[in-house]
Design a protein around this motif. Structure first.
Motif, PDB file in Angstrom:
ATOM      1  N   GLU A  85       0.003   0.849  -4.195  1.00  7.40           N
ATOM      2  CA  GLU A  85       0.336   1.930  -3.089  1.00  7.40           C
ATOM      3  C   GLU A  85       1.011   1.016  -1.987  1.00  7.40           C
ATOM      4  OE1 GLU A  85      -1.126   5.129   0.101  1.00  7.40           O
ATOM      5  OE2 GLU A  85      -2.504   4.144  -1.303  1.00  7.40           O
ATOM      6  N   ARG A  86       0.094  -0.170  -1.626  1.00  6.61           N
ATOM      7  CA  ARG A  86       0.462  -0.967  -0.596  1.00  6.61           C
ATOM      8  C   ARG A  86       1.659  -1.764  -0.782  1.00  6.61           C
ATOM      9  NH1 ARG A  86      -5.199  -2.102  -0.284  1.00  6.61           N
ATOM     10  NH2 ARG A  86      -5.110  -3.826  -1.676  1.00  6.61           N
ATOM     11  N   GLU A  87       1.956  -2.058  -2.159  1.00  4.76           N
ATOM     12  CA  GLU A  87       3.078  -2.571  -2.339  1.00  4.76           C
ATOM     13  C   GLU A  87       4.237  -1.768  -2.408  1.00  4.76           C
ATOM     14  OE1 GLU A  87       5.069  -5.071  -6.555  1.00  4.76           O
ATOM     15  OE2 GLU A  87       2.947  -4.641  -6.237  1.00  4.76           O
ATOM     16  N   GLU A  99       4.668   0.630  -0.247  1.00  6.66           N
ATOM     17  CA  GLU A  99       4.632   0.833   1.049  1.00  6.66           C
ATOM     18  C   GLU A  99       5.308  -0.305   1.963  1.00  6.66           C
ATOM     19  OE1 GLU A  99       0.796   1.257   2.362  1.00  6.66           O
ATOM     20  OE2 GLU A  99       0.721   3.652   1.849  1.00  6.66           O
ATOM     21  N   SER A 100       5.194  -1.389   1.337  1.00 10.07           N
ATOM     22  CA  SER A 100       5.822  -2.652   2.096  1.00 10.07           C
ATOM     23  C   SER A 100       7.189  -3.023   1.548  1.00 10.07           C
ATOM     24  CB  SER A 100       4.824  -3.876   1.943  1.00 10.07           C
ATOM     25  OG  SER A 100       4.869  -4.037   0.322  1.00 10.07           O
ATOM     26  N   CYS A 149      -6.663   7.929  -3.649  1.00 10.71           N
ATOM     27  CA  CYS A 149      -5.424   7.093  -3.805  1.00 10.71           C
ATOM     28  C   CYS A 149      -4.863   7.688  -5.076  1.00 10.71           C
ATOM     29  CB  CYS A 149      -5.649   5.537  -3.973  1.00 10.71           C
ATOM     30  SG  CYS A 149      -4.097   4.735  -4.078  1.00 10.71           S
ATOM     31  N   ARG A 198       5.918   4.999   3.864  1.00  9.50           N
ATOM     32  CA  ARG A 198       5.490   3.696   4.873  1.00  9.50           C
ATOM     33  C   ARG A 198       4.395   4.340   5.568  1.00  9.50           C
ATOM     34  NH1 ARG A 198      11.645   2.464   6.454  1.00  9.50           N
ATOM     35  NH2 ARG A 198      12.324   1.686   4.088  1.00  9.50           N
ATOM     36  N   ARG A 199       3.317   3.742   5.446  1.00  5.86           N
ATOM     37  CA  ARG A 199       1.974   4.214   6.208  1.00  5.86           C
ATOM     38  C   ARG A 199       2.161   4.184   7.703  1.00  5.86           C
ATOM     39  NH1 ARG A 199      -3.211   3.760   4.501  1.00  5.86           N
ATOM     40  NH2 ARG A 199      -2.693   2.530   2.634  1.00  5.86           N
ATOM     41  N   GLU A 255      -4.662   1.107  -4.938  1.00  5.27           N
ATOM     42  CA  GLU A 255      -4.602   0.927  -3.786  1.00  5.27           C
ATOM     43  C   GLU A 255      -3.681  -0.204  -3.578  1.00  5.27           C
ATOM     44  OE1 GLU A 255      -8.810   2.413  -2.171  1.00  5.27           O
ATOM     45  OE2 GLU A 255      -8.411   0.196  -2.667  1.00  5.27           O
TER      46      GLU A 255
END
Length: 315
Positions: A297-299, A301-302, A209, A311-312, A294
């Motif tokens: 990163e998810r934030e 992406e969402s 990450c 976007r994953r 991490e």
């Protein structure tokens, strides 16, 4: 059974594919896929987060190793580049799972962190041991004693590590990891403390990450910039996260209090090997910082405003 082709006679004997030229090409052509299948099956039992502990992972790695090195004294002379490649692919696959690493981690870095010398070097050592025993029998000295055998094994192990260290002097990949672990190779391989976690392995390999990895290798970030420190122009790497990122000053202070001011990776690795407290301090730093990265990163992406590249992808 015997296989007869155009000008070539092949024989399968005691699990080895023999041919008139003794190049063992047919043996490695069959061995490679079989090893990959076994490594793949075992890898599914070894998730990066959770799953079996370090002892079980080494055991699974040993299963594939035993299959790979069966009959090594017979085929060791035929270690061509093509045959060595047939050994490297499955060794890298199972080593990556043993260290809880990303699939993009190089052969050199994965095997080094797993403490697993390249199988072609181990095959040469097994062949040398076989010749040693044969020489003893030919001189009529009989079966060597337990102490002699133990000394021979230690000598063989040292020879393998020395050959491995010489090879790592010019690695084809994983330079940062190799530079950190090679100076303490024997201590790293023989250590009886410290396990690798998913996030610690990310810090040791740089595959994880981090902006540089997510941008250049994973293709999930439009740039390699750091999102966590005041200087957004600086590239986000494992080195930056460990030694400089202002977003993790608090975690870094706790790490420095245990291992000292020098946060270069070679110094950190050497210090980790020195005590359980140092290993735990580095482990805690990696768990805290990378889990925050991490989550961020998810934030990103969402977010509905994020670029499609962030976007994953499914799977």
């Amino acid at each position: 059974g015997v296989r007869v082709g155009v000008g070539v006679t092949g024989l399968r004997y005691l699990g080895l594919e023999l041919d008139g030229r003794w190049n063992f090409r047919a043996h490695f052509e069959k061995l490679g896929p079989r090893l990959m299948a076994t490594a793949g099956s075992l890898s599914r039992l070894l998730p990066n987060v959770g799953g079996p502990d370090q002892v079980a992972r080494r055991l699974y790695m040993g299963v594939v190793r035993s299959m790979a090195l069966y009959g090594a004294p017979v085929w060791c002379h035929a270690l061509t580049r093509q045959n060595v490649a047939a050994l490297r692919r499955p060794q890298r696959a199972i080593a990556v799972r043993a260290i809880r690493g990303y699939r993009t981690v190089s052969f050199e870095a994965a095997c080094l962190l797993a403490g697993a010398p390249p199988w072609d070097l181990e095959a040469e050592a097994l062949a040398a041991d076989y010749r040693w025993r044969s020489d003893l029998r030919s001189r009529g000295e009989g079966r060597p004693g337990e102490g002699v055998v133990r000394a021979r094994r230690l000598q063989s192990r040292r020879s393998v590590l020395e050959a491995w260290s010489r090879r790592l002097a010019d690695p084809s990949a994983g330079l940062r990891t190799v530079e950190a672990v090679r100076p303490v190779l024997a201590d790293w391989v023989g250590r009886d403390r410290g396990c690798l976690t998913f996030r610690l392995t990310q810090m040791l390999t740089g595959h994880g990450c981090f902006g540089r990895y997510l941008h250049k290798i994973a293709g999930r970030e439009p740039t390699a910039q750091c999102h966590h420190c005041a200087d957004r122009d600086e590239e986000d790497t494992a080195e930056h996260t460990l030694a400089r990122c202002s977003g993790f000053d608090e975690q870094r202070a706790a790490l420095v209090a245990v291992i000292g001011e020098d946060l270069s990776l070679p110094r950190v690795v050497a210090t980790m090997l020195g005590s359980d407290a140092s290993w735990k301090a580095m482990l805690d730093f990696c768990e805290s910082t990378i889990s925050q990265k991490e989550a961020a990163e998810r934030e990103r992406e969402s977010s509905s405003l994020s670029a499609p590249i962030r976007r994953r992808r499914a799977g």
